[in-house]
Motif scaffolding. Sequence first.
Motif, PDB file in Angstrom:
ATOM      1  N   LYS A   2       0.650  -1.175  -0.199  1.00 44.73           N
ATOM      2  CA  LYS A   2       0.279   0.112  -0.169  1.00 44.73           C
ATOM      3  C   LYS A   2       0.642   1.004  -0.184  1.00 44.73           C
ATOM      4  CE  LYS A   2      -3.989  -2.023   0.529  1.00 44.73           C
ATOM      5  NZ  LYS A   2      -5.614  -1.979   0.157  1.00 44.73           N
ATOM      6  N   ASN A   3       2.216   1.275  -0.132  1.00 43.04           N
ATOM      7  CA  ASN A   3       3.108   2.079  -0.269  1.00 43.04           C
ATOM      8  C   ASN A   3       2.899   3.239  -1.602  1.00 43.04           C
ATOM      9  OD1 ASN A   3       4.485   2.105   2.350  1.00 43.04           O
ATOM     10  ND2 ASN A   3       5.642   0.282   1.192  1.00 43.04           N
ATOM     11  N   VAL A   4       1.885   2.518  -2.587  1.00 43.89           N
ATOM     12  CA  VAL A   4       1.900   2.956  -3.391  1.00 43.89           C
ATOM     13  C   VAL A   4       0.421   4.803  -3.179  1.00 43.89           C
ATOM     14  CG1 VAL A   4       0.502   3.468  -5.940  1.00 43.89           C
ATOM     15  CG2 VAL A   4       1.303   1.733  -5.021  1.00 43.89           C
ATOM     16  N   ASN A   5       0.207   4.445  -2.147  1.00 45.34           N
ATOM     17  CA  ASN A   5      -0.733   5.673  -1.759  1.00 45.34           C
ATOM     18  C   ASN A   5       0.313   7.107  -0.656  1.00 45.34           C
ATOM     19  OD1 ASN A   5      -2.741   4.584  -2.507  1.00 45.34           O
ATOM     20  ND2 ASN A   5      -3.696   3.457  -0.771  1.00 45.34           N
ATOM     21  N   TYR A  66       7.338   0.751  -6.598  1.00 49.25           N
ATOM     22  CA  TYR A  66       8.382   1.159  -5.914  1.00 49.25           C
ATOM     23  C   TYR A  66       8.971   0.699  -5.438  1.00 49.25           C
ATOM     24  CZ  TYR A  66      10.866   5.316  -3.576  1.00 49.25           C
ATOM     25  OH  TYR A  66      12.137   5.629  -3.302  1.00 49.25           O
ATOM     26  N   PRO A  67      10.010  -0.173  -5.457  1.00 52.89           N
ATOM     27  CA  PRO A  67      11.434  -0.848  -4.960  1.00 52.89           C
ATOM     28  C   PRO A  67      11.080  -0.869  -3.600  1.00 52.89           C
ATOM     29  CG  PRO A  67      12.293  -0.269  -7.223  1.00 52.89           C
ATOM     30  CD  PRO A  67      11.278   0.604  -6.313  1.00 52.89           C
ATOM     31  N   ILE A  71      12.626   2.056  -0.421  1.00 53.83           N
ATOM     32  CA  ILE A  71      11.715   2.451   0.670  1.00 53.83           C
ATOM     33  C   ILE A  71      12.133   2.326   2.140  1.00 53.83           C
ATOM     34  CG2 ILE A  71       9.734   1.954   2.088  1.00 53.83           C
ATOM     35  CD1 ILE A  71       8.678   0.468  -0.629  1.00 53.83           C
ATOM     36  N   GLU A  72      13.368   0.610   1.971  1.00 57.63           N
ATOM     37  CA  GLU A  72      13.862   0.542   3.214  1.00 57.63           C
ATOM     38  C   GLU A  72      15.111   1.410   3.875  1.00 57.63           C
ATOM     39  OE1 GLU A  72      14.482  -3.866   2.822  1.00 57.63           O
ATOM     40  OE2 GLU A  72      12.773  -4.178   3.474  1.00 57.63           O
ATOM     41  N   ALA A 100      20.227   7.930  -8.452  1.00 60.78           N
ATOM     42  CA  ALA A 100      21.240   7.791  -6.880  1.00 60.78           C
ATOM     43  C   ALA A 100      20.635   6.311  -6.035  1.00 60.78           C
ATOM     44  CB  ALA A 100      20.431   8.514  -5.514  1.00 60.78           C
ATOM     45  N   ASP A 101      20.228   5.753  -7.299  1.00 60.45           N
ATOM     46  CA  ASP A 101      19.383   4.325  -6.189  1.00 60.45           C
ATOM     47  C   ASP A 101      18.959   3.169  -7.269  1.00 60.45           C
ATOM     48  OD1 ASP A 101      17.389   2.349  -5.750  1.00 60.45           O
ATOM     49  OD2 ASP A 101      16.621   3.585  -4.369  1.00 60.45           O
TER      50      ASP A 101
END
Length: 142
Positions: A2-5, A66-67, A71-72, A100-101
């Motif tokens: 649910k991190n898309v939100n 998003y990977p 996120i971590e 950067a990622d």
Amino acid sequence: MKNVNRVIILLITAFIGFSSTVYSQKKVEGENTLNKDRVYVVVEQMPVFPGGDMEMHKFISENLKYPVVSIEEAIISSASVRFVVSKTGEVKDVKGLRHADSALAKELARVIKLMPRWIPGKQKGENVDVYFTLPIHINLKK
């Protein structure tokens, strides 16, 4: 997930030149003609995503996953992807530039490859292949 939100995607569309040559010309009987085999950096009419920039941003935000590792590791990430919009509007030769990622760069390249055909770029009224560079900046809300 649910991190898309929780993801705010700030896209900045930019055309970054990689050559000082704007377009290639050959002399033929006193007239300038296009080199149709060249991939241009800047043309008179740049390629356009169907529906414009807002639709492109919407497409990317709806398709980007998003990977988890990103996120971590970070709250803010950025990457740039360079690709060619062909004279037929096909997106090809997708390459990550600076990032950067690396996980984000790979995911962004995956999404770019999913894009529908664009409205091709034009030079002197002819459809031509054009480089397009897309930087992306992602900021996760806490």
